[in-house]
Each structure stands twice: as structure tokens, then as C-alpha cells.
Write an enzyme that holds these catalytic residues in place. Sequence first.
Site, short mmCIF file in Angstrom:
data_model
loop_
_atom_site.label_atom_id
_atom_site.label_comp_id
_atom_site.label_asym_id
_atom_site.label_seq_id
_atom_site.Cartn_x
_atom_site.Cartn_y
_atom_site.Cartn_z
CB CYS A 119 -0.98 -0.02 1.17
SG CYS A 119 -2.31 1.19 0.99
CG HIS A 223 -3.60 -3.44 3.07
ND1 HIS A 223 -2.72 -2.97 4.02
CD2 HIS A 223 -4.09 -2.35 2.42
CE1 HIS A 223 -2.69 -1.64 3.98
NE2 HIS A 223 -3.51 -1.24 3.01
CD GLU A 225 -1.46 -5.94 5.52
OE1 GLU A 225 -2.15 -4.94 5.83
OE2 GLU A 225 -1.02 -6.13 4.36
#
Length: 265
Positions: A119, A223, A225
Site C-alpha cells: 500500500c 494488503h 497481510e
Amino acid sequence: MVWSMRRPVIGICTALERAAWSVWDEVAALLPLSYVEAVQRAGGLVLMLPPDEHLVEQPAEALELIDGLMLAGGADIDPASYGQRPHRETIETVPQRDAFEIALVRAAIERDMPVLGICRGMQLLNVACGGTLVQHLPDHYGHHEHRRVLGSFDGADHEVELSEGSGAAAAAGELAHATKSHHHQGVELLGDGLVVTGVSTLDELPEAIELPHKRFVLGVQWHPEADQSSRVISGFVEAARRVAADRGKAAIAGEALSDDSREPV
């Protein structure tokens, strides 16, 4: 240290923000736990890297400790770092963090260390390579679909089309990759050497950029994660594992050379 058993060390740059916990309210070096847990699930060891003025001048001191560098999400990048004046929607920038991360990523690229920008981290990678950013995407694309709910990934899913044969596609393990999005800025002018290898199906906004002639230098606008089904972070950690293995072999060879050079008693 048994080098064959050592986990690859992933340095993750932290945010620098005011935070409250227990009875305290003060500036803190912050990193969402989701980044840490994603790296740990992939078999990596996390080293948090807060902004450090000394490392801006001497980034090698930190890079010698890690096998891969991750640039996490967070605050907007100061437009002064890419020669622009701030847009009214560009707020709460942290120039100290920007300078630190730009220095680290440039030095990491120079030594061919694996880099993953997530990001804001993708945007930082682009700026570090001389690129610029669109400071507020709704002004250019006419919608808010890349950040639908502030502070949440609710309803933020969309697909990114990845280029066949690209590092992004190899890391994701597919060409049509479902993503979780939360951003209002994006790549404008591409930085030196970078190529776009992924675009949003919403509007063709660049969402994956990479340096194709490096071991692993990838920026993703989404994202991974936040998505345990994504393989992107695992691909990055695997690249760092190979760096750790090479370092281990070099250390063992150095120890053997040192032993051979000793004079007999």
C-alpha cells in the site's frame, strides 16, 4: 548458530504515530500485528525498524541485520519528497518516516535485497525510484472504491489483473488476484526502472509494480497481510530465505578459510 535452521529475518518499517494504551498516550513506533503474523506464518522472523536519523545516512547498519525489507502501510507520503505541493486531502504526513524508508529501500535495491512494499509501501517504492503520486484518486477516477470504509477492509475487495510471467504473478500464484484495498493515493509517474505488472479491474489503476531485473523488488497497492489466503508475503519471505541461505554458506566458507589459515601449533 546453525545456518541451515535460521529463519530469514524480515525488517519491517514502522509507523510513527501518537497512540494510547493502558494509562499512556504518547508518540509510538507502531506496526499492526497482522504484518508480523503474516511474516511469521510464512516462516520469517520479524525485526521492527522505527525511523532512525543515523540510518538515513548509514542504512547498511540495519540492512546487515536482515534478509528482506518490508515497507508497511500508513500515513500519506510528504509530497515534498516527490516535488509537489500537498493536496487538501493529503494530511498528517510524517517526513521523518519518509526520509528513513527512502534511504533504506534505495540501499536495499542497490544490494539486491528482497523488498516488498505494501500500500503506502508501494507508493514509497515508486517515490524512492524517482516517481510521483496521484494525491487523491477520486479527483482523477471519479469514485471512492479503493477506500470505501475508513479504517476497515469491509467491502474493499476487488480483483487485480497481474501480468503473465511477472514477479507479482509468481508471488501471488495466479493472474487474477483478489485483493483487500484501503488507499486514496496511487502511482502517477512511474519511477526509474519500475514496470507496472498489475492493474485494478475497477479502473486500471496500477496496483503492482516491480523491478524485473532484481531478485525480488515488488510493490502491491493492496494488503496481503490482511488476507491469509494470499501467497504474496510467503513468496517474499521465500526470496529472503534464499538470501539467508547464501549468507550462511558465505559465513561457513569464511569460517573454513579462517581455520585453514591458522598456523599449526
